[in-house]
Scaffold this motif. Structure first.
Motif, PDB file in Angstrom:
ATOM      1  N   GLN A   1       0.833  -1.199   0.000  1.00  0.00           N
ATOM      2  CA  GLN A   1       0.000   0.000   0.000  1.00  0.00           C
ATOM      3  C   GLN A   1       0.867   1.247   0.000  1.00  0.00           C
ATOM      4  OE1 GLN A   1      -2.827  -0.019   3.192  1.00  0.00           O
ATOM      5  NE2 GLN A   1      -4.347  -1.058   1.947  1.00  0.00           N
ATOM      6  N   VAL A   2       0.288   2.329  -0.487  1.00  0.00           N
ATOM      7  CA  VAL A   2       0.975   3.606  -0.522  1.00  0.00           C
ATOM      8  C   VAL A   2       0.209   4.592   0.346  1.00  0.00           C
ATOM      9  CG1 VAL A   2       1.785   5.503  -1.962  1.00  0.00           C
ATOM     10  CG2 VAL A   2       1.795   3.157  -2.860  1.00  0.00           C
ATOM     11  N   GLN A   3       0.926   5.352   1.123  1.00  0.00           N
ATOM     12  CA  GLN A   3       0.323   6.413   1.919  1.00  0.00           C
ATOM     13  C   GLN A   3       0.801   7.761   1.375  1.00  0.00           C
ATOM     14  OE1 GLN A   3       2.157   3.818   3.747  1.00  0.00           O
ATOM     15  NE2 GLN A   3       0.240   2.715   3.512  1.00  0.00           N
ATOM     16  N   LEU A   4      -0.107   8.708   1.319  1.00  0.00           N
ATOM     17  CA  LEU A   4       0.201  10.050   0.834  1.00  0.00           C
ATOM     18  C   LEU A   4      -0.089  11.054   1.938  1.00  0.00           C
ATOM     19  CD1 LEU A   4      -1.497   9.839  -2.687  1.00  0.00           C
ATOM     20  CD2 LEU A   4       0.879   9.354  -2.096  1.00  0.00           C
ATOM     21  N   VAL A   5       0.856  11.944   2.182  1.00  0.00           N
ATOM     22  CA  VAL A   5       0.693  12.962   3.218  1.00  0.00           C
ATOM     23  C   VAL A   5       0.994  14.324   2.623  1.00  0.00           C
ATOM     24  CG1 VAL A   5       1.448  13.803   5.462  1.00  0.00           C
ATOM     25  CG2 VAL A   5       1.320  11.339   5.039  1.00  0.00           C
ATOM     26  N   GLU A   6      -0.011  15.201   2.619  1.00  0.00           N
ATOM     27  CA  GLU A   6       0.160  16.555   2.101  1.00  0.00           C
ATOM     28  C   GLU A   6       0.599  17.502   3.214  1.00  0.00           C
ATOM     29  OE1 GLU A   6      -3.752  15.028   0.075  1.00  0.00           O
ATOM     30  OE2 GLU A   6      -2.795  14.959   2.057  1.00  0.00           O
ATOM     31  N   SER A   7       1.291  18.553   2.813  1.00  0.00           N
ATOM     32  CA  SER A   7       1.666  19.616   3.735  1.00  0.00           C
ATOM     33  C   SER A   7       1.879  20.897   2.942  1.00  0.00           C
ATOM     34  CB  SER A   7       2.939  19.251   4.501  1.00  0.00           C
ATOM     35  OG  SER A   7       4.020  19.074   3.606  1.00  0.00           O
ATOM     36  N   GLY A   8       1.975  22.011   3.670  1.00  0.00           N
ATOM     37  CA  GLY A   8       2.285  23.279   3.033  1.00  0.00           C
ATOM     38  C   GLY A   8       1.118  24.232   2.865  1.00  0.00           C
ATOM     39  N   GLY A   9      -0.076  23.798   3.245  1.00  0.00           N
ATOM     40  CA  GLY A   9      -1.214  24.694   3.130  1.00  0.00           C
ATOM     41  C   GLY A   9      -1.139  25.819   4.154  1.00  0.00           C
ATOM     42  N   GLY A  10      -2.047  26.795   4.001  1.00  0.00           N
ATOM     43  CA  GLY A  10      -2.074  27.905   4.943  1.00  0.00           C
ATOM     44  C   GLY A  10      -2.899  29.059   4.423  1.00  0.00           C
ATOM     45  N   LEU A  11      -2.736  30.195   5.084  1.00  0.00           N
ATOM     46  CA  LEU A  11      -3.455  31.414   4.724  1.00  0.00           C
ATOM     47  C   LEU A  11      -2.500  32.358   4.014  1.00  0.00           C
ATOM     48  CD1 LEU A  11      -5.912  33.346   4.967  1.00  0.00           C
ATOM     49  CD2 LEU A  11      -4.996  34.024   7.204  1.00  0.00           C
ATOM     50  N   VAL A  12      -2.933  32.873   2.872  1.00  0.00           N
ATOM     51  CA  VAL A  12      -2.091  33.787   2.091  1.00  0.00           C
ATOM     52  C   VAL A  12      -2.977  34.853   1.468  1.00  0.00           C
ATOM     53  CG1 VAL A  12      -2.256  32.375   0.011  1.00  0.00           C
ATOM     54  CG2 VAL A  12      -0.267  33.865   0.343  1.00  0.00           C
ATOM     55  N   GLN A  13      -2.410  36.016   1.237  1.00  0.00           N
ATOM     56  CA  GLN A  13      -3.159  37.087   0.580  1.00  0.00           C
ATOM     57  C   GLN A  13      -3.194  36.862  -0.928  1.00  0.00           C
ATOM     58  OE1 GLN A  13      -1.371  40.823   1.824  1.00  0.00           O
ATOM     59  NE2 GLN A  13      -2.854  41.023   3.484  1.00  0.00           N
ATOM     60  N   ALA A  14      -4.207  37.409  -1.556  1.00  0.00           N
ATOM     61  CA  ALA A  14      -4.319  37.330  -3.011  1.00  0.00           C
ATOM     62  C   ALA A  14      -3.044  37.865  -3.662  1.00  0.00           C
ATOM     63  CB  ALA A  14      -5.530  38.110  -3.490  1.00  0.00           C
ATOM     64  N   GLY A  15      -2.578  37.158  -4.670  1.00  0.00           N
ATOM     65  CA  GLY A  15      -1.340  37.529  -5.330  1.00  0.00           C
ATOM     66  C   GLY A  15      -0.118  36.838  -4.760  1.00  0.00           C
ATOM     67  N   SER A  17       1.986  33.408  -2.849  1.00  0.00           N
ATOM     68  CA  SER A  17       2.393  32.076  -3.298  1.00  0.00           C
ATOM     69  C   SER A  17       2.405  31.093  -2.138  1.00  0.00           C
ATOM     70  CB  SER A  17       3.790  32.128  -3.918  1.00  0.00           C
ATOM     71  OG  SER A  17       3.827  32.970  -5.053  1.00  0.00           O
ATOM     72  N   LEU A  18       2.212  29.840  -2.475  1.00  0.00           N
ATOM     73  CA  LEU A  18       2.366  28.731  -1.533  1.00  0.00           C
ATOM     74  C   LEU A  18       2.930  27.541  -2.296  1.00  0.00           C
ATOM     75  CD1 LEU A  18      -0.941  28.599   0.594  1.00  0.00           C
ATOM     76  CD2 LEU A  18       1.354  29.098   1.459  1.00  0.00           C
ATOM     77  N   ARG A  19       3.648  26.677  -1.597  1.00  0.00           N
ATOM     78  CA  ARG A  19       4.094  25.430  -2.197  1.00  0.00           C
ATOM     79  C   ARG A  19       3.591  24.260  -1.364  1.00  0.00           C
ATOM     80  NH1 ARG A  19       9.992  22.734  -3.564  1.00  0.00           N
ATOM     81  NH2 ARG A  19      10.015  22.343  -1.317  1.00  0.00           N
ATOM     82  N   LEU A  20       2.816  23.402  -1.989  1.00  0.00           N
ATOM     83  CA  LEU A  20       2.313  22.206  -1.338  1.00  0.00           C
ATOM     84  C   LEU A  20       3.243  21.038  -1.634  1.00  0.00           C
ATOM     85  CD1 LEU A  20      -1.495  22.426  -2.198  1.00  0.00           C
ATOM     86  CD2 LEU A  20      -0.240  23.499  -0.313  1.00  0.00           C
ATOM     87  N   SER A  21       3.352  20.145  -0.670  1.00  0.00           N
ATOM     88  CA  SER A  21       4.144  18.933  -0.838  1.00  0.00           C
ATOM     89  C   SER A  21       3.272  17.720  -0.586  1.00  0.00           C
ATOM     90  CB  SER A  21       5.321  18.915   0.142  1.00  0.00           C
ATOM     91  OG  SER A  21       6.186  20.001  -0.083  1.00  0.00           O
ATOM     92  N   CYS A  22       3.586  16.635  -1.280  1.00  0.00           N
ATOM     93  CA  CYS A  22       2.894  15.362  -1.098  1.00  0.00           C
ATOM     94  C   CYS A  22       3.955  14.283  -0.999  1.00  0.00           C
ATOM     95  CB  CYS A  22       1.951  15.078  -2.246  1.00  0.00           C
ATOM     96  SG  CYS A  22       1.196  13.434  -2.208  1.00  0.00           S
ATOM     97  N   ALA A  23       4.143  13.767   0.194  1.00  0.00           N
ATOM     98  CA  ALA A  23       5.145  12.734   0.421  1.00  0.00           C
ATOM     99  C   ALA A  23       4.490  11.365   0.365  1.00  0.00           C
ATOM    100  CB  ALA A  23       5.812  12.944   1.768  1.00  0.00           C
ATOM    101  N   ALA A  24       5.054  10.487  -0.456  1.00  0.00           N
ATOM    102  CA  ALA A  24       4.523   9.138  -0.610  1.00  0.00           C
ATOM    103  C   ALA A  24       5.407   8.145   0.110  1.00  0.00           C
ATOM    104  CB  ALA A  24       4.426   8.783  -2.094  1.00  0.00           C
ATOM    105  N   SER A  25       4.790   7.197   0.777  1.00  0.00           N
ATOM    106  CA  SER A  25       5.535   6.137   1.453  1.00  0.00           C
ATOM    107  C   SER A  25       4.873   4.802   1.149  1.00  0.00           C
ATOM    108  CB  SER A  25       5.580   6.375   2.962  1.00  0.00           C
ATOM    109  OG  SER A  25       4.270   6.384   3.496  1.00  0.00           O
ATOM    110  N   GLY A  26       5.613   3.732   1.337  1.00  0.00           N
ATOM    111  CA  GLY A  26       5.090   2.413   1.024  1.00  0.00           C
ATOM    112  C   GLY A  26       5.537   1.979  -0.356  1.00  0.00           C
ATOM    113  N   ARG A  27       4.679   1.309  -1.104  1.00  0.00           N
ATOM    114  CA  ARG A  27       4.997   0.797  -2.430  1.00  0.00           C
ATOM    115  C   ARG A  27       4.859   1.894  -3.466  1.00  0.00           C
ATOM    116  NH1 ARG A  27       4.828  -4.728  -3.027  1.00  0.00           N
ATOM    117  NH2 ARG A  27       3.914  -4.589  -5.109  1.00  0.00           N
ATOM    118  N   THR A  28       5.736   2.890  -3.367  1.00  0.00           N
ATOM    119  CA  THR A  28       5.609   4.088  -4.190  1.00  0.00           C
ATOM    120  C   THR A  28       5.838   3.830  -5.668  1.00  0.00           C
ATOM    121  OG1 THR A  28       7.898   4.630  -3.734  1.00  0.00           O
ATOM    122  CG2 THR A  28       6.248   5.599  -2.292  1.00  0.00           C
TER     123      THR A  28
END
Length: 124
Positions: A1-15, A17-28
């Protein structure tokens, strides 16, 4: 099985930037491609972008083209979503998803593995 974990969200003003990450573990190695979807309150989950693990081919929804960039780091089993020029309408929970089949797909049923989601809020 593969597990996916997102991070990097938050509150930002219009205009901003944000960078989201998705880390995969298991049978990637079993996934052929990864994607980002998003779901705003009261709306259906919608496709944002996808990338293949091998060649790194990408495809974007028209609403984010030229503003968002999906990328990958095979060594880290991680997929990223760089979001620039954010708009209030980008506010949603962003989900990472993994696909086993061939081809680049933009519908939720094409993806078997999902993360728990990360909230992105863009203020005006």
């Amino acid at each position: 099985q593969v597990q996916l974990v997102e991070s990097g969200g938050g509150l930002v003003q219009a205009g901003g930037s944000l960078r989201l990450s998705c880390a995969a573990s298991g049978r990637t190695f079993s996934h052929s491609s990864m994607a980002w979807f998003r779901q705003a309150p009261g709306k259906e989950r919608e496709f944002v972008a996808t990338i293949t693990w091998g060649a790194g081919s990408t495809y974007y929804a028209d609403s984010v083209k030229d503003r968002f960039t999906i990328s990958k780091d095979n060594a880290k089993n991680t997929v990223y979503l760089q979001m620039d020029s954010l708009k209030p309408e980008d506010t949603a929970v962003y989900y990472c998803a993994g696909r086993y089949g061939i081809g680049m797909v933009t519908i939720t049923s094409g993806y078997a593995t999902w993360g728990q989601g990360t909230q992105v809020t863009v203020s005006s």
